[in-house]
Write a protein that holds these residues in place. Structure first.
Motif, short mmCIF file in Angstrom:
data_model
loop_
_atom_site.label_atom_id
_atom_site.label_comp_id
_atom_site.label_asym_id
_atom_site.label_seq_id
_atom_site.Cartn_x
_atom_site.Cartn_y
_atom_site.Cartn_z
N THR A 71 8.78 2.27 1.56
CA THR A 71 8.20 0.95 1.78
C THR A 71 9.02 0.15 2.78
O THR A 71 8.46 -0.49 3.67
CB THR A 71 8.09 0.19 0.44
OG1 THR A 71 7.34 0.99 -0.48
CG2 THR A 71 7.40 -1.14 0.62
N SER A 107 8.25 -10.16 7.25
CA SER A 107 7.79 -9.11 6.35
C SER A 107 8.92 -8.47 5.54
O SER A 107 8.73 -8.16 4.37
CB SER A 107 7.01 -8.04 7.12
OG SER A 107 7.85 -7.35 8.01
N ALA A 166 2.36 1.70 -3.47
CA ALA A 166 1.38 2.22 -4.43
C ALA A 166 1.10 3.70 -4.18
O ALA A 166 1.07 4.50 -5.13
CB ALA A 166 0.09 1.42 -4.34
N LEU A 167 0.90 4.08 -2.92
CA LEU A 167 0.60 5.47 -2.61
C LEU A 167 1.77 6.40 -2.96
O LEU A 167 1.56 7.50 -3.48
CB LEU A 167 0.26 5.63 -1.13
CG LEU A 167 -1.09 5.05 -0.70
CD1 LEU A 167 -1.24 5.14 0.81
CD2 LEU A 167 -2.23 5.77 -1.40
N SER A 168 2.98 5.95 -2.68
CA SER A 168 4.12 6.81 -2.99
C SER A 168 4.34 6.93 -4.50
O SER A 168 4.76 7.99 -4.98
CB SER A 168 5.38 6.31 -2.28
OG SER A 168 5.65 4.98 -2.64
N MET A 199 0.82 -1.18 0.00
CA MET A 199 0.00 0.00 0.00
C MET A 199 0.88 1.26 0.00
O MET A 199 0.58 2.20 -0.72
CB MET A 199 -0.92 -0.03 1.21
CG MET A 199 -1.82 1.15 1.29
SD MET A 199 -3.03 0.87 2.57
CE MET A 199 -4.06 2.22 2.28
N ILE A 200 1.93 1.25 0.83
CA ILE A 200 2.83 2.39 0.87
C ILE A 200 3.49 2.59 -0.50
O ILE A 200 3.62 3.70 -0.98
CB ILE A 200 3.91 2.20 1.96
CG1 ILE A 200 3.29 2.08 3.34
CG2 ILE A 200 4.94 3.32 1.93
CD1 ILE A 200 2.61 3.32 3.82
#
Length: 71
Positions: free
Chosen positions: A20, A59, A4-6, A1-2
């Motif tokens: 990320t 992760s 994609a948003l960045s 998500m990070i």
């Protein structure tokens, strides 16, 4: 998500990768010291630090694999 948003925000790919990776890092151990100094729940902070550190063992490699696919 990070990631994609960045990328949507128009950041360069390298900056998006760094953001990320930072998001995948565990909670800092200094949070435990700070919580003690401020009179917060020290046991809860110790558990949060331990759990985020253990989760990061899974992760971080997964995130690195994901980032290598998008390089």
């Amino acid at each position: 998500m990070i990631l994609a948003l960045s990328l949507i925000a128009g950041l360069p790919r390298e900056a998006a990768h760094v953001l990320t990776l930072f998001a995948a890092l565990p909670c800092a151990a200094s949070c435990h010291i700070l919580s003690r100094a401020m009179g917060a729940d020290v046991q809860l902070m110790a558990r949060i630090t331990a759990v985020t550190t253990l989760v990061s063992f899974l992760s971080l490699p997964a995130i690195l694999i994901l980032l290598s696919k998008f390089s």
